[in-house]
Design an enzyme around this catalytic site. Structure first.
Site, PDB file in Angstrom:
ATOM      1  N   HIS A  39      -2.857  -5.883   1.023  1.00 28.82           N
ATOM      2  CA  HIS A  39      -2.233  -5.991   2.348  1.00 28.82           C
ATOM      3  C   HIS A  39      -2.076  -7.443   2.783  1.00 28.82           C
ATOM      4  O   HIS A  39      -2.956  -7.985   3.452  1.00 28.82           O
ATOM      5  CB  HIS A  39      -3.119  -5.293   3.389  1.00 28.82           C
ATOM      6  N   CYS A  51       0.845  -1.206   0.000  1.00 32.17           N
ATOM      7  CA  CYS A  51       0.000   0.000   0.000  1.00 32.17           C
ATOM      8  C   CYS A  51       0.882   1.259   0.000  1.00 32.17           C
ATOM      9  O   CYS A  51       1.594   1.491  -0.956  1.00 32.17           O
ATOM     10  CB  CYS A  51      -0.964  -0.057   1.177  1.00 32.17           C
ATOM     11  N   GLU A  97      -0.362  -8.538   5.181  1.00 33.39           N
ATOM     12  CA  GLU A  97      -0.304  -8.601   6.656  1.00 33.39           C
ATOM     13  C   GLU A  97      -1.699  -8.577   7.285  1.00 33.39           C
ATOM     14  O   GLU A  97      -1.848  -8.808   8.469  1.00 33.39           O
ATOM     15  CB  GLU A  97       0.569  -7.450   7.194  1.00 33.39           C
TER      16      GLU A  97
END
Lengths: 229, 82
Positions: free
Chosen positions: A201, A86, A203
């Site tokens: 993302h 991002c 994560e």
């Protein structure tokens, strides 16, 4: 394997990154402040998402010139693993570590949803374990990837398009493109393949309670590199 | 003191989605003659000593991204007696 999770004023995915690396991937991770000038003791870098420096001027512009980035440049040149998700992707492009740029979404809207991704490259350290269509979230207003024709051709010819936005069966359709990115590009690699930038993302997709564990297919590469595999 | 304005604009070949929305709004207000609107940034710099070379450097190092943007530097002439 110890990963430096960079923190800039305005980073907001730094904790997600740190805890997914420590708890889910099972490797060492610590924060590194943007004004620091050393990455001694670290083996890899995670540049997290957020709105560094308020996204003023251009997303990632100021962060890409922060003191710690000289060290990130050295890591990149040395072939160490670097991932930017991002805002991290935007910072890597602004730093010149990845080609192209990220512009305001074609829809002009901030888009926050799960997307399907297909790994177009299966040989880099970051994509070698992505053996299926993965589903991970995006959350961005400025994720429309663009580059000039020559760069696009170079990316395609050298298999440096890491991920494309696809539908659930793997087709890169206009409908599957959430932001108007050229050729449905969601992530790209540098020449050596050690630097990955992507808008989604990973994560945020590392345990089933988050709705998906597919982010692990990308992040577990760090554990494997750490183990010398 | 010299005031310099730096205009940063998206390269003409790139879609300016914000500009397109503004153009749509103006057309809906009745300005049918409008064909396109493009949005850029204006950054005003106040300098103790003005050197065009150094302002160009500022543009290339930070203010503009050559991958997506063009820039133009304009020196502001102060009105006499203002």
């Amino acid at each position: 394997m110890k990963v430096a999770v960079l923190r800039f004023p305005g980073s907001n995915c730094d904790q997600d990154a740190l805890y997914s690396l420590r708890d889910d991937v099972g490797i060492g991770a610590d924060y590194v402040w943007y004004e620091d000038t050393s990455l001694e003791g670290f083996d890899a870098v995670f540049i997290p998402g957020g709105f560094s420096f308020g996204d003023y001027l251009r997303c990632g512009a100021m962060a890409s010139r922060a003191p710690i980035m000289a060290e990130v440049q050295r890591f990149a040149a040395g072939g160490r693993p670097i991932i930017g998700a991002c805002n991290g992707f935007q910072i890597l492009c602004e730093a010149g570590l990845l080609p192209g740029a990220l512009l305001l979404n074609e829809s002009q809207k901030f888009v926050c949803k799960q997307v399907f991704l297909k790994a177009e490259n299966r040989t880099s350290i970051w994509t070698q374990n992505v053996d299926k269509i993965i589903e991970i979230p995006i959350a961005h207003g400025e994720g429309r990837y663009i580059c000039d024709e020559a760069t696009l051709k170079e990316l395609e010819d050298s298999e440096r398009i890491a991920f494309r936005y696809v539908d659930s069966v793997g087709n890169a359709t206009p409908r599957a493109n959430p932001n108007g990115s050229i050729e449905n590009i969601a992530g790209v690699l540098n020449v050596k393949g050690n630097v990955l930038g992507l808008m989604p993302h990973p994560e945020r997709a590392t345990k089933s309670i988050l709705g998906s564990t597919d982010g692990m297919t990308i992040l577990k590469s760090l554990a494997l590199v750490g183990a010398g595999l | 003191m010299t005031t310099v304005r730096v205009y940063v604009t998206l390269k003409p070949s790139l879609l300016d989605s914000a500009g397109r929305t503004v153009a749509g709004a103006l057309q809906k207000l009745g300005y049918e003659e409008l064909e396109e609107a493009r949005i850029g940034k204006m950054i005003e710099l106040k300098l103790k000593d003005y050197s065009e070379t150094r302002v160009k450097e500022m543009c290339e190092k930070l203010l503009a991204n050559p991958v997506i943007e063009d820039y133009r530097i304009e020196e502001v002439k102060e009105a006499v007696g203002a």
